[in-house]
Scaffold this motif. Sequence first.
Motif, PDB file in Angstrom:
ATOM      1  N   HIS A   1       1.177  12.167  -6.237  1.00 28.77           N
ATOM      2  CA  HIS A   1       0.450  10.450  -6.084  1.00 28.77           C
ATOM      3  C   HIS A   1      -0.840  10.694  -5.459  1.00 28.77           C
ATOM      4  CE1 HIS A   1       4.543   9.068  -6.769  1.00 28.77           C
ATOM      5  NE2 HIS A   1       5.503  10.400  -5.876  1.00 28.77           N
ATOM      6  N   GLN A   2      -1.787  11.378  -5.571  1.00 29.47           N
ATOM      7  CA  GLN A   2      -2.951  11.602  -5.242  1.00 29.47           C
ATOM      8  C   GLN A   2      -3.820  10.362  -5.824  1.00 29.47           C
ATOM      9  OE1 GLN A   2      -4.027  13.123  -3.052  1.00 29.47           O
ATOM     10  NE2 GLN A   2      -2.453  14.610  -2.672  1.00 29.47           N
ATOM     11  N   ALA A   3      -2.943  10.111  -6.702  1.00 25.11           N
ATOM     12  CA  ALA A   3      -4.019   8.992  -7.745  1.00 25.11           C
ATOM     13  C   ALA A   3      -4.088   7.404  -6.751  1.00 25.11           C
ATOM     14  CB  ALA A   3      -3.877   8.557  -9.351  1.00 25.11           C
ATOM     15  N   GLN A   4      -2.550   7.199  -6.391  1.00 29.71           N
ATOM     16  CA  GLN A   4      -2.632   5.842  -5.371  1.00 29.71           C
ATOM     17  C   GLN A   4      -2.939   5.648  -4.089  1.00 29.71           C
ATOM     18  OE1 GLN A   4      -0.158   7.907  -6.483  1.00 29.71           O
ATOM     19  NE2 GLN A   4       0.485   6.700  -8.514  1.00 29.71           N
ATOM     20  N   ASN A   5      -3.738   7.337  -3.755  1.00 35.40           N
ATOM     21  CA  ASN A   5      -4.377   7.733  -2.704  1.00 35.40           C
ATOM     22  C   ASN A   5      -3.097   6.285  -1.103  1.00 35.40           C
ATOM     23  OD1 ASN A   5      -7.401   7.851  -3.704  1.00 35.40           O
ATOM     24  ND2 ASN A   5      -7.717   6.035  -4.511  1.00 35.40           N
TER      25      ASN A   5
ATOM     26  N   GLU B   1      -2.805   6.740   2.320  1.00 36.87           N
ATOM     27  CA  GLU B   1      -3.385   7.032   3.147  1.00 36.87           C
ATOM     28  C   GLU B   1      -2.021   7.598   5.076  1.00 36.87           C
ATOM     29  OE1 GLU B   1      -3.861   3.479   7.321  1.00 36.87           O
ATOM     30  OE2 GLU B   1      -3.920   2.748   4.904  1.00 36.87           O
ATOM     31  N   LYS B   2      -2.735   7.492   4.770  1.00 35.24           N
ATOM     32  CA  LYS B   2      -2.255   9.297   6.593  1.00 35.24           C
ATOM     33  C   LYS B   2      -1.872   8.719   7.260  1.00 35.24           C
ATOM     34  CE  LYS B   2      -1.458  14.121   8.624  1.00 35.24           C
ATOM     35  NZ  LYS B   2      -0.664  14.581   6.855  1.00 35.24           N
TER      36      LYS B   2
ATOM     37  N   CYS C   1       0.792  -0.916   0.151  1.00 33.62           N
ATOM     38  CA  CYS C   1       0.028  -0.053  -0.291  1.00 33.62           C
ATOM     39  C   CYS C   1       0.971   1.122  -0.050  1.00 33.62           C
ATOM     40  CB  CYS C   1      -1.195   0.396   1.330  1.00 33.62           C
ATOM     41  SG  CYS C   1      -0.202  -0.226   2.562  1.00 33.62           S
ATOM     42  N   TRP C   2       0.192   2.493  -0.185  1.00 33.77           N
ATOM     43  CA  TRP C   2       1.250   3.591  -0.227  1.00 33.77           C
ATOM     44  C   TRP C   2       0.635   4.324   1.021  1.00 33.77           C
ATOM     45  CZ3 TRP C   2       4.359   6.304  -4.415  1.00 33.77           C
ATOM     46  CH2 TRP C   2       3.842   5.171  -4.941  1.00 33.77           C
TER      47      TRP C   2
END
Length: 142
Positions: A132-136, A138-139, A14-15
């Motif tokens: 990298h907004q397209a990868q959503n 997670e903060k 995940c990102w």
Amino acid sequence: MTTQSFKRTDTNQCWLLVDAKDKTLGRLASNLVPILTGKNKAEYSPNADLGDYVVVINARSINVTGQKLTQKKYYKHSGYPGGIKLKTLEKLLETSPEEVIKRAVSGMLPKNKLGRKMLSKLKVYENSEHPHQAQNPEKIDI
């Protein structure tokens, strides 16, 4: 009893988004390394790249303790006699703050092909905007 060996296809990567604002450089780097290597997962395997992608924003506003701004030096050598170049941390933070975090993390990763592959999953940006907004991502709070 059998030993399980995991591959990249066995886990999902995940990102994650990390805000470096007012974080200490070394503590931030030591918290990013287990995420990049995959040691924070149950499926950890030392011979496979199972870590997550990490996006670090606000690299310009990172903190250091003590006199590191003036005393810490980064060396680079061209390979020729007299070809050494050095910059202080203060100068490097002005020119390329992304490089400071990348060097701190790369010093804690393995020095081989796998470590270089793990370092390529670290994306560092000097302000709060990133592509990298397209990868959503997670903060997470470190």
